[in-house]
Motif scaffolding. Structure first.
Motif, PDB file in Angstrom:
ATOM      1  N   ASN A 100       0.891  -1.156   0.000  1.00 11.61           N
ATOM      2  CA  ASN A 100       0.000   0.000   0.000  1.00 11.61           C
ATOM      3  C   ASN A 100       0.928   1.203   0.000  1.00 11.61           C
ATOM      4  N   THR A 101       0.946   1.925  -1.085  1.00  9.17           N
ATOM      5  CA  THR A 101       1.886   3.037  -1.226  1.00  9.17           C
ATOM      6  C   THR A 101       1.271   4.382  -0.861  1.00  9.17           C
ATOM      7  N   ASP A 102       0.062   4.382  -0.301  1.00  9.15           N
ATOM      8  CA  ASP A 102      -0.559   5.640   0.098  1.00  9.15           C
ATOM      9  C   ASP A 102       0.277   6.323   1.168  1.00  9.15           C
ATOM     10  N   GLU A 103       0.478   7.608   1.011  1.00 12.88           N
ATOM     11  CA  GLU A 103       1.201   8.409   1.998  1.00 12.88           C
ATOM     12  C   GLU A 103       0.200   8.999   2.985  1.00 12.88           C
ATOM     13  N   ILE A 104       0.587   9.084   4.250  1.00 14.81           N
ATOM     14  CA  ILE A 104      -0.311   9.692   5.225  1.00 14.81           C
ATOM     15  C   ILE A 104      -0.360  11.197   4.989  1.00 14.81           C
ATOM     16  N   THR A 105      -1.523  11.770   5.248  1.00 12.88           N
ATOM     17  CA  THR A 105      -1.698  13.198   4.985  1.00 12.88           C
ATOM     18  C   THR A 105      -1.964  13.997   6.245  1.00 12.88           C
ATOM     19  N   SER A 106      -2.166  13.325   7.376  1.00 13.82           N
ATOM     20  CA  SER A 106      -2.424  14.052   8.609  1.00 13.82           C
ATOM     21  C   SER A 106      -1.599  13.466   9.748  1.00 13.82           C
ATOM     22  N   GLU A 107      -1.402  14.275  10.781  1.00  9.62           N
ATOM     23  CA  GLU A 107      -0.614  13.835  11.942  1.00  9.62           C
ATOM     24  C   GLU A 107      -1.266  12.638  12.643  1.00  9.62           C
ATOM     25  N   LEU A 108      -2.581  12.694  12.797  1.00 10.89           N
ATOM     26  CA  LEU A 108      -3.306  11.602  13.450  1.00 10.89           C
ATOM     27  C   LEU A 108      -4.466  11.208  12.556  1.00 10.89           C
ATOM     28  N   PRO A 109      -4.796   9.946  12.420  1.00 13.25           N
ATOM     29  CA  PRO A 109      -4.354   8.823  13.215  1.00 13.25           C
ATOM     30  C   PRO A 109      -2.962   8.306  12.865  1.00 13.25           C
ATOM     31  N   GLY A 110      -2.470   8.620  11.679  1.00 13.56           N
ATOM     32  CA  GLY A 110      -1.135   8.147  11.336  1.00 13.56           C
ATOM     33  C   GLY A 110      -1.108   6.652  11.104  1.00 13.56           C
ATOM     34  N   GLU A 111       0.055   6.069  11.234  1.00 16.08           N
ATOM     35  CA  GLU A 111       0.221   4.635  11.029  1.00 16.08           C
ATOM     36  C   GLU A 111       1.313   4.124  11.956  1.00 16.08           C
ATOM     37  N   TRP A 112       1.245   2.850  12.274  1.00 14.89           N
ATOM     38  CA  TRP A 112       2.211   2.219  13.168  1.00 14.89           C
ATOM     39  C   TRP A 112       3.105   1.285  12.363  1.00 14.89           C
ATOM     40  N   TYR A 113       4.390   1.388  12.570  1.00 16.33           N
ATOM     41  CA  TYR A 113       5.361   0.468  11.977  1.00 16.33           C
ATOM     42  C   TYR A 113       5.707  -0.569  13.035  1.00 16.33           C
ATOM     43  N   ALA A 114       5.791  -1.833  12.626  1.00 21.19           N
ATOM     44  CA  ALA A 114       6.044  -2.919  13.576  1.00 21.19           C
ATOM     45  C   ALA A 114       7.242  -3.747  13.124  1.00 21.19           C
ATOM     46  N   GLY A 115       8.097  -4.098  14.090  1.00 23.40           N
ATOM     47  CA  GLY A 115       9.260  -4.928  13.808  1.00 23.40           C
ATOM     48  C   GLY A 115       9.598  -5.797  15.004  1.00 23.40           C
ATOM     49  N   LEU A 116      10.303  -6.876  14.756  1.00 23.74           N
ATOM     50  CA  LEU A 116      10.708  -7.797  15.823  1.00 23.74           C
ATOM     51  C   LEU A 116      12.010  -7.352  16.480  1.00 23.74           C
ATOM     52  N   LEU A 117      12.102  -7.627  17.774  1.00 24.81           N
ATOM     53  CA  LEU A 117      13.300  -7.325  18.556  1.00 24.81           C
ATOM     54  C   LEU A 117      13.747  -8.564  19.307  1.00 24.81           C
ATOM     55  N   SER A 118      15.031  -8.676  19.516  1.00 27.33           N
ATOM     56  CA  SER A 118      15.569  -9.725  20.385  1.00 27.33           C
ATOM     57  C   SER A 118      15.499  -9.235  21.826  1.00 27.33           C
ATOM     58  N   THR A 119      15.137 -10.122  22.727  1.00 26.37           N
ATOM     59  CA  THR A 119      15.086  -9.744  24.139  1.00 26.37           C
ATOM     60  C   THR A 119      16.357 -10.155  24.881  1.00 26.37           C
ATOM     61  N   GLY A 120      17.225 -10.888  24.207  1.00 26.67           N
ATOM     62  CA  GLY A 120      18.423 -11.387  24.867  1.00 26.67           C
ATOM     63  C   GLY A 120      18.160 -12.663  25.645  1.00 26.67           C
TER      64      GLY A 120
END
Length: 166
Positions: free
Chosen positions: A20-40
């Protein structure tokens, strides 16, 4: 609510990447980016959610995006209230049906990579995953400095500006 997941988290969660290449046009609601992290901790992962454009960090224990979404919504609401921005809560549209897409911004992925090292350090410092102070780590990154539109701003400064506008 729009969630943009990295290829790794989408694959781990069994979600087929949708562009989905749509660009956000307002501050809110915006969008959330999600990624995995190692906890050690062996076999334990966490999910890092980063809000664009307010740059808020929300952390959820686990590796499946599908299972993490209800916890994410609750943790996001708690974070926004805890930081004193409850007036903006409804504008984030956290209770709406999540739409999951692949990431579309290299700059946001860059921000996530920079944050990842710091967050993984904090996660590794806890002796067990149960000892992790998730709220503390989120609070630390509330004052993290980001480069945004050729200016340096913290999530606090971004949210303060939104409070003035509302």
């Amino acid at each position: 609510m729009i969630i943009r997941g990295t290829n790794k988290i989408l694959k781990t969660s069994g979600i087929k990447p949708v562009k989905n290449t749509d660009e956000i046009t307002s501050e809110l609601p915006g969008e959330w980016y999600a990624g995995l992290l190692s906890t050690g901790k062996q076999g334990k992962l966490a999910i890092h959610f980063l809000h664009h454009p307010t740059m808020l960090t929300v952390l959820v224990n686990g590796k499946s995006l599908n299972k993490a979404l209800p916890v994410f919504q609750e943790r996001s609401e708690n974070l926004i209230k805890r930081l004193g921005y409850g007036k903006l809560l409804f504008q984030y549209q956290l209770q709406t049906e999540p739409q999951i897409f692949a990431t579309n911004s290299r700059s946001m992925l860059s921000h996530m990579n920079q944050l990842r090292y710091n967050i993984e350090y904090h996660l590794a410092m806890a002796e067990t995953i149960e000892d992790t102070n998730w709220d503390y780590i989120e609070d630390v990154h509330f004052n993290y400095i980001f480069s945004r539109n050729k200016k340096y701003m913290t999530p606090k400064e971004i949210l303060d500006a939104l409070m003035i506008d509302k």
